[in-house]
Design a protein around this motif. Sequence first.
Motif, mmCIF file in Angstrom:
data_model
loop_
_atom_site.group_PDB
_atom_site.id
_atom_site.type_symbol
_atom_site.label_atom_id
_atom_site.label_comp_id
_atom_site.label_asym_id
_atom_site.label_seq_id
_atom_site.Cartn_x
_atom_site.Cartn_y
_atom_site.Cartn_z
ATOM 1 N N TYR A 100 7.014 11.334 3.999
ATOM 2 C CA TYR A 100 5.444 11.511 4.267
ATOM 3 C C TYR A 100 4.855 12.788 4.321
ATOM 4 C CZ TYR A 100 6.360 6.579 5.858
ATOM 5 O OH TYR A 100 6.646 5.239 5.720
ATOM 6 N N ASP A 101 5.975 13.877 4.275
ATOM 7 C CA ASP A 101 5.346 15.171 4.361
ATOM 8 C C ASP A 101 4.137 15.597 3.283
ATOM 9 O OD1 ASP A 101 7.107 15.810 6.249
ATOM 10 O OD2 ASP A 101 8.545 16.840 5.386
ATOM 11 N N GLY A 102 3.489 16.005 3.734
ATOM 12 C CA GLY A 102 2.053 16.416 2.927
ATOM 13 C C GLY A 102 1.079 15.428 2.648
ATOM 14 N N TYR A 103 1.128 14.184 3.289
ATOM 15 C CA TYR A 103 0.335 13.200 2.805
ATOM 16 C C TYR A 103 -0.535 13.160 4.042
ATOM 17 C CZ TYR A 103 3.098 11.616 -1.272
ATOM 18 O OH TYR A 103 3.696 11.574 -2.575
ATOM 19 N N TYR A 104 -1.858 12.575 3.724
ATOM 20 C CA TYR A 104 -2.753 12.395 4.836
ATOM 21 C C TYR A 104 -3.802 11.193 4.207
ATOM 22 C CZ TYR A 104 -6.769 13.459 7.848
ATOM 23 O OH TYR A 104 -7.756 13.326 8.530
ATOM 24 N N ALA A 105 -4.254 10.373 5.150
ATOM 25 C CA ALA A 105 -5.066 9.451 4.633
ATOM 26 C C ALA A 105 -6.336 9.266 5.595
ATOM 27 C CB ALA A 105 -4.416 8.160 4.513
ATOM 28 N N ASN A 114 3.688 5.967 -5.826
ATOM 29 C CA ASN A 114 3.959 5.758 -6.990
ATOM 30 C C ASN A 114 3.618 6.777 -8.013
ATOM 31 O OD1 ASN A 114 1.411 5.450 -7.359
ATOM 32 N ND2 ASN A 114 1.356 3.088 -7.723
ATOM 33 N N ASP A 115 2.897 8.025 -7.635
ATOM 34 C CA ASP A 115 2.753 8.959 -8.053
ATOM 35 C C ASP A 115 1.835 8.899 -9.379
ATOM 36 O OD1 ASP A 115 2.502 11.714 -8.863
ATOM 37 O OD2 ASP A 115 4.742 11.925 -9.412
ATOM 38 N N TYR A 116 0.995 7.785 -9.284
ATOM 39 C CA TYR A 116 -0.130 7.326 -10.224
ATOM 40 C C TYR A 116 -1.587 7.383 -9.876
ATOM 41 C CZ TYR A 116 -2.681 4.081 -13.657
ATOM 42 O OH TYR A 116 -3.363 3.771 -14.401
ATOM 43 N N ASP A 117 -2.457 8.139 -10.973
ATOM 44 C CA ASP A 117 -3.825 7.902 -10.435
ATOM 45 C C ASP A 117 -4.304 8.933 -9.755
ATOM 46 O OD1 ASP A 117 -6.156 7.325 -11.558
ATOM 47 O OD2 ASP A 117 -6.334 5.830 -9.774
ATOM 48 N N TYR A 118 -3.254 10.064 -9.507
ATOM 49 C CA TYR A 118 -3.752 11.279 -8.561
ATOM 50 C C TYR A 118 -4.472 12.299 -9.435
ATOM 51 C CZ TYR A 118 -0.910 9.957 -4.425
ATOM 52 O OH TYR A 118 -0.557 9.538 -3.365
ATOM 53 N N ARG A 119 -5.513 12.910 -8.413
ATOM 54 C CA ARG A 119 -6.320 13.744 -9.345
ATOM 55 C C ARG A 119 -6.585 14.992 -8.251
ATOM 56 N NH1 ARG A 119 -8.989 12.246 -13.668
ATOM 57 N NH2 ARG A 119 -9.177 9.954 -14.300
ATOM 58 N N LEU A 120 -6.987 16.248 -8.903
ATOM 59 C CA LEU A 120 -7.108 17.332 -7.956
ATOM 60 C C LEU A 120 -8.329 17.203 -7.345
ATOM 61 C CD1 LEU A 120 -5.682 20.409 -10.188
ATOM 62 C CD2 LEU A 120 -4.949 19.322 -7.927
ATOM 63 N N LEU A 121 -8.479 17.613 -5.928
ATOM 64 C CA LEU A 121 -9.728 17.387 -5.369
ATOM 65 C C LEU A 121 -10.694 18.360 -5.873
ATOM 66 C CD1 LEU A 121 -10.963 15.756 -2.980
ATOM 67 C CD2 LEU A 121 -10.194 17.763 -1.341
ATOM 68 N N SER A 122 -10.476 19.612 -6.350
ATOM 69 C CA SER A 122 -11.376 20.464 -6.752
ATOM 70 C C SER A 122 -12.135 20.096 -7.821
ATOM 71 C CB SER A 122 -10.550 21.952 -6.879
ATOM 72 O OG SER A 122 -9.820 21.777 -7.910
ATOM 73 N N ASN A 123 -11.481 19.395 -8.994
ATOM 74 C CA ASN A 123 -12.131 19.248 -10.258
ATOM 75 C C ASN A 123 -11.687 17.889 -10.857
ATOM 76 O OD1 ASN A 123 -9.403 19.632 -11.135
ATOM 77 N ND2 ASN A 123 -9.696 21.786 -11.696
ATOM 78 N N ASP A 124 -11.036 17.057 -10.024
ATOM 79 C CA ASP A 124 -10.744 15.785 -10.430
ATOM 80 C C ASP A 124 -9.906 15.519 -11.823
ATOM 81 O OD1 ASP A 124 -12.056 14.277 -8.711
ATOM 82 O OD2 ASP A 124 -14.023 14.048 -9.748
ATOM 83 N N LYS A 125 -9.293 16.798 -12.084
ATOM 84 C CA LYS A 125 -8.355 16.650 -13.103
ATOM 85 C C LYS A 125 -7.147 15.862 -12.692
ATOM 86 C CE LYS A 125 -9.615 21.083 -15.490
ATOM 87 N NZ LYS A 125 -9.104 22.405 -15.774
ATOM 88 N N PRO A 126 -6.410 15.035 -13.682
ATOM 89 C CA PRO A 126 -5.245 14.427 -13.638
ATOM 90 C C PRO A 126 -4.087 15.481 -12.885
ATOM 91 C CG PRO A 126 -6.132 13.518 -15.618
ATOM 92 C CD PRO A 126 -6.934 14.599 -15.051
ATOM 93 N N VAL A 127 -3.208 14.989 -12.109
ATOM 94 C CA VAL A 127 -2.167 15.552 -11.638
ATOM 95 C C VAL A 127 -1.126 14.527 -11.018
ATOM 96 C CG1 VAL A 127 -2.875 16.036 -9.386
ATOM 97 C CG2 VAL A 127 -1.524 17.665 -10.134
ATOM 98 N N LEU A 141 0.779 -1.173 0.170
ATOM 99 C CA LEU A 141 0.129 0.023 0.064
ATOM 100 C C LEU A 141 0.807 1.208 0.064
ATOM 101 C CD1 LEU A 141 -2.879 -0.776 2.335
ATOM 102 C CD2 LEU A 141 -3.157 -0.548 -0.012
ATOM 103 N N LYS A 142 1.894 1.127 0.620
ATOM 104 C CA LYS A 142 2.954 2.354 0.703
ATOM 105 C C LYS A 142 3.403 2.632 -0.785
ATOM 106 C CE LYS A 142 4.838 2.195 5.312
ATOM 107 N NZ LYS A 142 5.817 2.012 6.261
ATOM 108 N N GLN A 143 3.593 1.515 -1.659
ATOM 109 C CA GLN A 143 4.006 1.702 -2.924
ATOM 110 C C GLN A 143 2.901 2.362 -3.807
ATOM 111 O OE1 GLN A 143 5.313 -1.997 -4.609
ATOM 112 N NE2 GLN A 143 6.926 -2.222 -2.981
ATOM 113 N N SER A 144 1.635 2.006 -3.531
ATOM 114 C CA SER A 144 0.651 2.696 -4.134
ATOM 115 C C SER A 144 0.384 4.391 -3.728
ATOM 116 C CB SER A 144 -0.806 1.953 -3.867
ATOM 117 O OG SER A 144 -0.966 1.934 -2.478
ATOM 118 N N VAL A 145 1.063 4.596 -2.519
ATOM 119 C CA VAL A 145 0.890 5.902 -1.957
ATOM 120 C C VAL A 145 1.867 6.831 -2.863
ATOM 121 C CG1 VAL A 145 1.307 7.495 -0.161
ATOM 122 C CG2 VAL A 145 -0.205 5.374 0.036
#
Length: 619
Positions: A478-483, A329-342, A323-327
Amino acid sequence: MKLYFDKRLKDPTYYGQQGFRNGKKVTSKNIIKFGKHSELLKITDDPEAYVREEIRKWNEEYRSGKVEYTLSADFNQRVPHTNDPASSSTWLNIGYFFLQELMKGLRLRDFFHQKTKDRKITFDCYTISRFLTYARILDPLSKHATWHKLDTYYEQPDFDYQHILRFMDLLEKNHDDYLAWLFRQSNTIVKRDTSVLYYDCSNFYFESEQPDEDVVDEVTGEIMKGMRQYGFSKEHRPNPIVEMGLFMDSRGIPITMCLHPGNTSEQLTAIPLEKEVMKMLPDAKFIYCADAGLGSYNIRKFNSMGGRAFIVTQSIKKMSDVLKQSVFNDYDYRLLSNDKPVTIAGMKSFDRFEEENLKLYNDFAYKVVDADKVLDLGLYEDVTLKNGRTMKRKAKGVLKQRIIITFSRKVMEYQRSVRSRQIERAKKLLELKDPEEIKKGPNDVKRFLKRTAKTKSGETAVVEYILDQDKIAEEEKYDGYYAVATNLQDHAKDILAVSNKRYQIEECFRIMKTNFDGRPVNHRLQERIKAHFLICYTALLVYRLLEARLDDQGTHVTASNLITTLKNMNVANVHDIEYMALYNGSKALDALTRLTMLPLDRLHYRPKELNSMIKKFLQ
């Protein structure tokens, strides 16, 4: 006002006499001197009829609220002498009228009548309850000190200190019924939103050197644990503590509470108290929301049944490597405001000082990961052994849940700025060259120091301390990450909005500890300790209800400004004729006046007006 003159005299003097009720005392004073009979004959043929007509006009003006009268002052007159060891102030507080206007909706008079109707009690439980609640908000002191200051309230309540202690014993015996009553009646004052229930625990330490001993019931053999016990405290005080659990609704208004010995695991307190809430809310479907410390496997499993759900903070550091690798790996992240890929790399590298990047700087990147296997989250379940002890065991069940991971550039920079200051403090510790073992805590700057030992063949090892660069680099990952973990299928933005309101329950504890001085607790008996916190809880509930009603009318007042305003609303008795305000106006006072329609923003008050307000409250 009425006419007064001595009918026995040939040339009487005519006065306007007014009666005043100041508490239980009724006095009459000559407030207007019209003159002697012979003097009035110069302006009228019938002095008595003339004076009566003037008094009629005065009474009409008095009823409209604007009158004139004459007061005499003797600057050589001394204050009344008493045998008290110290002089006391004669001002009286009327700010609690606003609190009482709201408290009447809780119908506590009816509650205490039900609990005492078959008992011979010589004191008024409702009166004691009211003034202990007022005092906890306006002037939090010990119960004995509060009793000594009852004469600072306009009503001047009359009960003894022993009555306070007897009342506290009765309150504790009806602990559960009292909390359930407060919740039901508060719903008539402010519509409670129980779609989300927030839970948290806090500790209150005691100025005691020894914990309470366990008591064994001689009849049943049951072991009753002492309330004050040594346990984990964020303040790191070497004192026994008592643990409080608190449930709060989505508007920040408390629902119920529980108390446990200080050495009780907080994870064991959530489910029993939640079952009590379910009795108050039969067939209710709600979302349980808490931090990671109160999101164990047992709690998540319990809130996956009966139409309930959970949203709890999830520690990324405790996740499995997969699960840490999925955190990261910088893949499939989106902006919370408009769901655009980032990408996280892009979030870390943009120039935040450019105006066009301001929205991105305040935005969050997120991704959702399915995590049905609880082993991946490092969760433990509480297992009760045959001997009654409770132990933690690695959870082996499967729980339907998702992990919502977020990243914030702003949070990352804040965490790194805090760490940089901690590293600077750690470097200063290195300059001391202290060879003794350095203890490291999870949030202590000493965690960045590493002990090394260098030696040559046949020589004594030289102990040194250096900065642990690997530790610093590991934390920076882990700076900036939250779950958060949840079993809901709603959009991540909605789930995070619910989780972000957890600050309100921390604010509840802050108000109780800071504004209401929940501690020190000047009691040692378990019954009195529980009763003390029930009073603190009542004060918190009343304050939060008042705050919610103010918010509903579009005016928000901070706890400090609201309490200061109520505390400073004092009046002075002017010759038993009137009460003069010793406070000025404010935005807080304006908001309270609009909310309650109580005319407490005046400079002058007739005793009759204040007495009628009290009578209306207590009906």
